[in-house]
Design an enzyme around this catalytic site. Structure first.
Site, PDB file in Angstrom:
ATOM      1  N   TYR A 237       1.242  -0.996  -0.243  1.00 54.48           N
ATOM      2  CA  TYR A 237      -0.264   0.102  -0.201  1.00 54.48           C
ATOM      3  C   TYR A 237       0.653   1.517   0.136  1.00 54.48           C
ATOM      4  O   TYR A 237       1.660   1.368   0.916  1.00 54.48           O
ATOM      5  CB  TYR A 237      -0.838  -0.215   0.947  1.00 54.48           C
TER       6      TYR A 237
ATOM      7  N   ASP B 244      -0.548  -7.292   7.496  1.00 55.44           N
ATOM      8  CA  ASP B 244      -1.081  -6.477   6.231  1.00 55.44           C
ATOM      9  C   ASP B 244      -2.399  -7.226   6.156  1.00 55.44           C
ATOM     10  O   ASP B 244      -2.155  -7.657   4.707  1.00 55.44           O
ATOM     11  CB  ASP B 244      -1.272  -5.170   5.611  1.00 55.44           C
TER      12      ASP B 244
HETATM   13  C1  PLP Z   1      -3.269  -2.875   2.143  1.00 59.04           C
HETATM   14  C2  PLP Z   1      -4.296  -1.120   3.068  1.00 59.04           C
HETATM   15  N1  PLP Z   1      -3.883  -1.652   3.972  1.00 59.04           N
HETATM   16  C3  PLP Z   1      -3.945  -0.359   4.526  1.00 59.04           C
HETATM   17  C4  PLP Z   1      -4.698   1.024   3.829  1.00 59.04           C
HETATM   18  C5  PLP Z   1      -5.188   2.047   4.715  1.00 59.04           C
HETATM   19  O1  PLP Z   1      -6.207   2.260   4.955  1.00 59.04           O
HETATM   20  P1  PLP Z   1      -7.456   3.271   5.205  1.00 59.04           P
HETATM   21  O2  PLP Z   1      -7.471   3.791   3.619  1.00 59.04           O
HETATM   22  O3  PLP Z   1      -7.944   2.885   5.728  1.00 59.04           O
HETATM   23  O4  PLP Z   1      -5.945   4.246   6.046  1.00 59.04           O
HETATM   24  C6  PLP Z   1      -5.023   0.437   2.653  1.00 59.04           C
HETATM   25  C7  PLP Z   1      -5.701   1.200   1.466  1.00 59.04           C
HETATM   26  O5  PLP Z   1      -6.145   1.732   0.629  1.00 59.04           O
HETATM   27  C8  PLP Z   1      -4.601  -0.475   1.639  1.00 59.04           C
HETATM   28  O6  PLP Z   1      -5.561  -0.847   0.545  1.00 59.04           O
END
Ligand code: PLP
Length: 390
Positions: free
Chosen positions: A110, A181
């Site tokens: 991300y 994640d």
């Molecule tokens: C794999 C992953 N982790 C974390 C996030 C971050 O999340 P948030 O947008 O809720 O802050 C995202 C957002 O696209 C994501 O795709």
């Protein structure tokens, strides 16, 4: 409000049932079926604060049912911790990385997690080792002398699949803290704690809430000490969730099993049809037997997720990236948008973001497959593919 302790018998329940029953008020005459959403910043409290609720930056009765449900879904013995966004959860998890510490991360992950690490490199002297997370030997080599391993599997957006059991065991042997994640797979798709992960991260914004109407994050751990540390971080840094968002997320969680079943089935069939289309040069989806992540995903996941990667032939007189943009703008049903995991199918060319990793191909398209009728989704893709001048 006491929660149902639906967890008492949750070990005998399958995860999609847990998603429906966990975190409910006790089964007592006259109790509401759903936990209420409570709008308060503060609680009556006199004297030395004890166990009870005191202030809504620290804990609330609206967070607890969601945290209980997500903890159970991840197979944890402790409730999750909810945060104001997935990125706030990532930041909290990365507070476990000491100043000057070394972190191993997927080179494709991300983009804001990677940006956060770059920021930490500048501010706290973090050493960031970017690796191909699917290349187990390379990750093992990078683990030597590192403090934290941050894994995404499948990765965003390239859908590489990490060997979770091997990497997490190797990290443990080396005393490396592991953060996984699990946003793309969801706890119904894989439970990293079972492979020894220290902390599981979620962007609840995506599949867990599932309706593109909240921004929320969460962490799950089996370690009471880590949970306390992360909870302290949450209170101290103030990246907390609003009650309405958490209530919506719990409501969304109830249908996670249904939504994911449908989205994954749609994705697998669309991946197959796209792979057979003459205008398509590459499809990434772990369900495809020739996908590099297929065997690993089949071994360690329950299902293959609902995100697809796509690359197209260049249309006449255009680059592949221009062709990808034209293809996306020719779609009528698919939503051009940057998020994923909602009921509606979404699509974007990832490198439209200047901050996306440069090793993601310029023309790489990410599809988040939703729960619409498969044939409508396919008809829309097919008509836009047909418009590519050959
Ligand atoms: C794999 C992953 N982790 C974390 C996030 C971050 O999340 P948030 O947008 O809720 O802050 C995202 C957002 O696209 C994501 O795709």
């Amino acid at each position: 409000m006491t929660s149902s302790k639906s967890g008492e018998n949750s070990e005998s329940l399958r995860p999609d049932t847990v998603a429906v029953v966990a975190g409910r008020p006790a089964r007592e005459q006259g109790n509401a079926l759903n936990p209420p959403v409570v709008f308060t910043s503060t609680y009556y409290s006199a004297g030395v604060p004890g166990e009870g609720l005191v202030y809504a930056r620290v804990d609330t009765e609206t967070w607890q049912p969601f945290e209980e449900a997500l903890g159970l879904l991840e197979g944890a013995e402790l409730p999750a911790l909810v945060f104001g966004s997935g990125l706030a959860a990532i930041a909290a998890a990365l507070s476990l990385l000491p100043v000057g510490g070394t972190v191993v991360v997927p080179r494709h992950a991300y983009q804001m997690a990677l940006a956060y690490l770059d920021d930490g490199a500048a501010k706290y002297g973090w050493q960031v080792r970017r690796v191909d997370i699917a290349d187990t030997a390379a990750v093992l080599a990078a683990l030597d002398g590192s403090d934290v391993l941050l894994v995404e599997s499948p990765t965003n957006p390239m859908l590489e699949v990490a060997d979770l059991p091997v990497l997490l065991a190797a990290a443990k042997e080396r005393n490396v803290i592991t953060l996984v994640d699990n946003t793309f797979a969801t706890p119904l798709g894989q439970q990293p704690l079972k492979y020894g992960a220290d902390v599981v991260i979620h962007s609840v914004t995506k599949y867990l809430a599932g309706h593109s109407d909240v921004v929320l994050g969460a962490l799950v751990t089996n370690s009471p000490q880590l949970r306390e540390e992360l909870k302290q971080y949450r209170s101290l840094h103030g990246a907390v969730a609003g009650p309405m968002e958490v209530w919506l997320a719990l409501r969304g969680l109830r249908t996670l099993g249904l939504r994911l079943d449908r989205a994954q089935a749609n994705a697998a069939e669309l991946a197959k049809r796209l792979a057979a289309h003459p205008k398509v040069t590459q499809v990434r989806h772990p369900s495809l037997p020739n996908d590099p992540g297929h065997e690993r995903a089949a071994a360690q996941m329950n299902g293959f997720g609902a995100i697809i990667g796509l690359r197209l032939l260049a249309g006449a007189g255009a680059t592949t990236a221009e062709t990808a943009d034209a293809f996306i703008s020719d779609l009528r049903l698919w939503v051009p948008a940057t998020s994923l995991g909602g009921v509606e199918s979404m699509i974007e060319r990832r490198r439209r973001w200047p901050s996306e990793s440069k090793t993601v191909p310029e023309d790489f398209i990410r599809l988040s497959v939703g729960i619409e009728n498969l044939e409508d989704l396919w008809a829309d893709l097919a008509q836009a593919l047909d418009k590519i001048a050959g």
